[in-house]
Design an enzyme around this catalytic site. Structure first.
Site, PDB file in Angstrom:
ATOM      1  N   HIS A   1      -3.708  -5.004   0.507  1.00 52.97           N
ATOM      2  CA  HIS A   1      -3.058  -5.498   1.729  1.00 52.97           C
ATOM      3  C   HIS A   1      -3.151  -7.025   1.785  1.00 52.97           C
ATOM      4  O   HIS A   1      -4.102  -7.562   2.385  1.00 52.97           O
ATOM      5  CB  HIS A   1      -3.748  -4.914   2.964  1.00 52.97           C
ATOM      6  CG  HIS A   1      -3.508  -3.454   3.161  1.00 52.97           C
ATOM      7  ND1 HIS A   1      -2.442  -2.965   3.893  1.00 52.97           N
ATOM      8  CD2 HIS A   1      -4.187  -2.369   2.720  1.00 52.97           C
ATOM      9  CE1 HIS A   1      -2.485  -1.640   3.902  1.00 52.97           C
ATOM     10  NE2 HIS A   1      -3.529  -1.243   3.186  1.00 52.97           N
TER      11      HIS A   1
ATOM     12  N   CYS B   1       0.813  -1.210   0.000  1.00 54.81           N
ATOM     13  CA  CYS B   1       0.000   0.000   0.000  1.00 54.81           C
ATOM     14  C   CYS B   1       0.857   1.275   0.000  1.00 54.81           C
ATOM     15  O   CYS B   1       1.317   1.684  -1.046  1.00 54.81           O
ATOM     16  CB  CYS B   1      -1.003  -0.040   1.150  1.00 54.81           C
ATOM     17  SG  CYS B   1      -2.419   1.010   0.798  1.00 54.81           S
TER      18      CYS B   1
ATOM     19  N   GLU C   1      -1.626  -9.016   3.560  1.00 52.15           N
ATOM     20  CA  GLU C   1      -1.448  -9.541   4.923  1.00 52.15           C
ATOM     21  C   GLU C   1      -2.767  -9.969   5.574  1.00 52.15           C
ATOM     22  O   GLU C   1      -2.790 -10.841   6.434  1.00 52.15           O
ATOM     23  CB  GLU C   1      -0.724  -8.526   5.823  1.00 52.15           C
ATOM     24  CG  GLU C   1      -1.452  -7.228   6.135  1.00 52.15           C
ATOM     25  CD  GLU C   1      -1.193  -6.101   5.127  1.00 52.15           C
ATOM     26  OE1 GLU C   1      -0.847  -6.402   3.965  1.00 52.15           O
ATOM     27  OE2 GLU C   1      -1.331  -4.919   5.508  1.00 52.15           O
TER      28      GLU C   1
HETATM   29  N1  GLN Z   1      -1.694   6.821   2.489  1.00 50.96           N
HETATM   30  C1  GLN Z   1      -1.889   6.001   1.347  1.00 50.96           C
HETATM   31  C2  GLN Z   1      -3.276   6.164   0.752  1.00 50.96           C
HETATM   32  O1  GLN Z   1      -4.185   6.604   1.418  1.00 50.96           O
HETATM   33  C3  GLN Z   1      -1.610   4.537   1.674  1.00 50.96           C
HETATM   34  C4  GLN Z   1      -2.591   3.944   2.626  1.00 50.96           C
HETATM   35  C5  GLN Z   1      -2.114   2.666   3.280  1.00 50.96           C
HETATM   36  O2  GLN Z   1      -0.934   2.369   3.315  1.00 50.96           O
HETATM   37  N2  GLN Z   1      -3.016   1.909   3.862  1.00 50.96           N
HETATM   38  O3  GLN Z   1      -3.491   5.840  -0.363  1.00 50.96           O
END
Ligand code: GLN
Length: 551
Positions: free
Chosen positions: A521, A395, A523
């Site tokens: 994600h 992410c 995970e």
């Molecule tokens: N800050 C980034 C976004 O909002 C990544 C978010 C995250 O890592 N969950 O896109």
């Protein structure tokens, strides 16, 4: 009041409830204990639904700081949940949804909204019965849709917390309404061990149970957390002071892996105790592959050193699903992970620190928000690329890896994300179009499970072995499609896309041991014995990286 009680009479057979409360202090592993009990009941052939209650006033965990509260776990339906929900998903290998995490915020919002609509016209709206009725309704609803044998509800916090009181009162009422053998109370408590001999002290447990009984709840089972096994004489002492049969006092000592807890509890006959009290059919635990899985976490002898570079490293729980996903993959491959959390901010002030990254067999960069430490992560992503250290970006880690590639390979020195620099010349990472104009922060990100198409003949394709996967998301920003061509022309492989083809979901590099990052994600989908493919591939290449260095 009479009318109120009659209104609640139910036609369908009442379900069996297990209510789990915590005593003495937080951080005892109540979530793991509850998930382990649910696991055992499932292995014994019962259908179980789990829910976690968080008595805080937030509507969900989405706006809480991971450093103080731990990771925000995301469910497929887009819920931003307490991290304990992740524990349940990992233990039970079952997807949960938003209704499985109840908070004070949700209860009060619903009651106040109904009051404004005039639902309680004429009434003075009170904690009892209005708030407790709303709690009871939500707990009962968990059962209505699925009809499992057992509904297991864990109350966050510790008995004695002001916020927890309406929930305890609701549990008490459910037990009262449903009658004997329909509800069971489990109290998870601490037996501290002090002095050179580690004497096991029962007084804090006595007080905690007294507090429960004062509000009308008599526990049926006590699960005693301690360093070493709780002795029979200590169990008998607890029994005397708490009115709980000593055989229902279950010892839950520290173990090497949390995945050993079901066996620890199961071997003391907890399932028989539960089925007896709740008058459920007699049943034995069919362990299946669980002991092989749980022992893989303990038996692994070879060690793998992984560096996790993030913003929220002061609390290991900030990335708890990532920690587990790495552990699942390494245990599966016969390795024990030695995970070091590295503060990304330090790579900004001390560039020399980058050299220490070669001490790790692989580098992971997890999710994050906001400017602090972002430049440090960009440097780390660049260093891992140049030095060919296995790298997995998740992410925020994905977005910053792309920025590092744009700056250092595509020559776009002023590339950045508009999250970090609103007026940037090259907004390689930009707010998603559907996020523009959103001014509320709660539950407004791109959240939850979405289908992803994987490009054939890529590493991602070989990793997943299929063209379509489904993964969970939590972000507002994305790779700006105006830059796809230049990134591709310089060798960045865009190997996964959202179903509509508009968002990049996976990037990878060839000519590298392993350099892969995901907008989603992964995970959240990893399970013990069933590691998520991107973690498995990352750990595999980290193992070969270790091997090639040792040689
Ligand atoms: N800050 C980034 C976004 O909002 C990544 C978010 C995250 O890592 N969950 O896109």
């Amino acid at each position: 009041m009479q009318a109120h009680i009659q209104k609640k009479k139910r036609n369908s057979p009442a379900p069996k409830y297990i209510f789990i409360t915590g005593g003495v202090m937080s951080g005892l592993g109540k979530g793991v204990t509850s998930a382990s009990l649910a696991k055992l009941l499932m292995l014994a052939g019962f259908t179980v639904i789990c829910a976690k209650i968080d008595p805080y006033l937030n509507v969900d965990a989405g706006t809480m700081n991971p450093v103080t509260h731990g990771e925000v776990f995301v469910t497929d339906d887009g819920g931003e949940m307490d991290m304990d929900l992740g524990t349940y998903e990992r233990f039970l290998d079952k997807g949960l949804s938003q209704e499985h995490n109840i908070t004070t915020g949700q209860i009060y919002s619903a009651v106040i909204k109904a009051e404004r609509k005039g639902k309680y016209l004429g009434d003075c709206v009170q904690i009892i019965p209005h708030i407790t009725d709303e709690i009871i309704k939500r707990i009962r609803n968990l059962h209505e849709s699925v009809r499992p044998d057992i509904v297991l509800v864990e109350l966050g916090g510790t008995v004695g917390d002001i916020e927890g009181l309406p929930f305890l009162e609701a549990f008490r009422q459910i037990k009262f309404e449903d009658g004997d053998n329909q509800s069971l109370f489990v109290h998870v408590t601490l037996i501290p061990q002090i002095g050179d001999v580690g004497e096991q002290k029962t007084k804090p447990t006595q007080h905690s149970v007294q507090e429960l009984r004062r509000i009308g709840i008599q526990p049926d089972i006590i699960i005693a957390r301690s360093e070493t096994e709780v002795t029979e004489s200590v169990k008998k002492k607890i029994s005397l002071f708490t009115n709980v049969d000593w055989r229902n006092v279950i010892s839950n000592p520290d173990v090497e892996s949390i995945y050993n807890v079901p066996e620890v509890l199961g071997n003391q006959g907890i399932v028989q105790r539960v089925t007896q009290i709740l008058e459920l059919r007699k049943s034995t635990i069919r362990w299946g592959s669980w002991p092989t899985i749980s022992s893989s976490f303990v038996n692994a002898t070879k060690e793998l050193r992984i560096g996790m570079v993030g913003k929220y490293v002061s609390l290991a729980d900030s990335y708890v699903s990532v920690n587990h996903a790495l552990a699942h993959a390494s245990a599966y491959l016969g390795y024990r992970i030695k995970l070091e959390l590295l503060d990304a901010e330090k790579f900004e002030s001390e560039p020399k620190l980058l050299d220490t990254l070669s001490n790790y067999n692989g580098i992971v960069v997890p999710g994050g928000f906001g400017l602090r430490a972002a430049e440090g992560i960009i440097r780390v992503a660049n260093h891992a690329r140049i030095k060919r250290i296995p790298f997995l970006g998740l992410c925020f880690g994905f977005q910053l890896a792309v920025i590092s590639f744009a700056r250092n390979v595509c020559g776009l020195r002023e590339a950045n994300s508009t999250e970090l620099d609103a007026a940037v010349k090259h907004p390689v990472v930009d707010l998603m179009p559907d996020q523009k104009g959103i001014d509320k922060l709660g539950a407004t990100m791109n959240l939850g499970g979405h289908n992803i198409n994987i490009v054939e003949k890529t590493f991602a394709y070989s990793m997943y072995g299929k063209k379509k996967i489904r993964q969970r998301h939590r972000h507002r920003y994305e790779i700006n499609s105006n830059y796809w061509d230049i990134l591709r022309s310089k060798g960045l492989i865009l190997s996964g896309f959202s179903e509509d083809g508009k968002k990049v979901e996976i990037i990878e590099l060839d000519n590298h041991a392993f350099y892969l990052a995901t907008q989603y994600h992964p995970e959240f989908l990893s399970r013990p014995g069933k590691p998520e493919p991107s973690f498995l591939a990352f750990v595999k290449s980290s193992i070969s990286n270790a091997g090639s260095r040792d040689a």
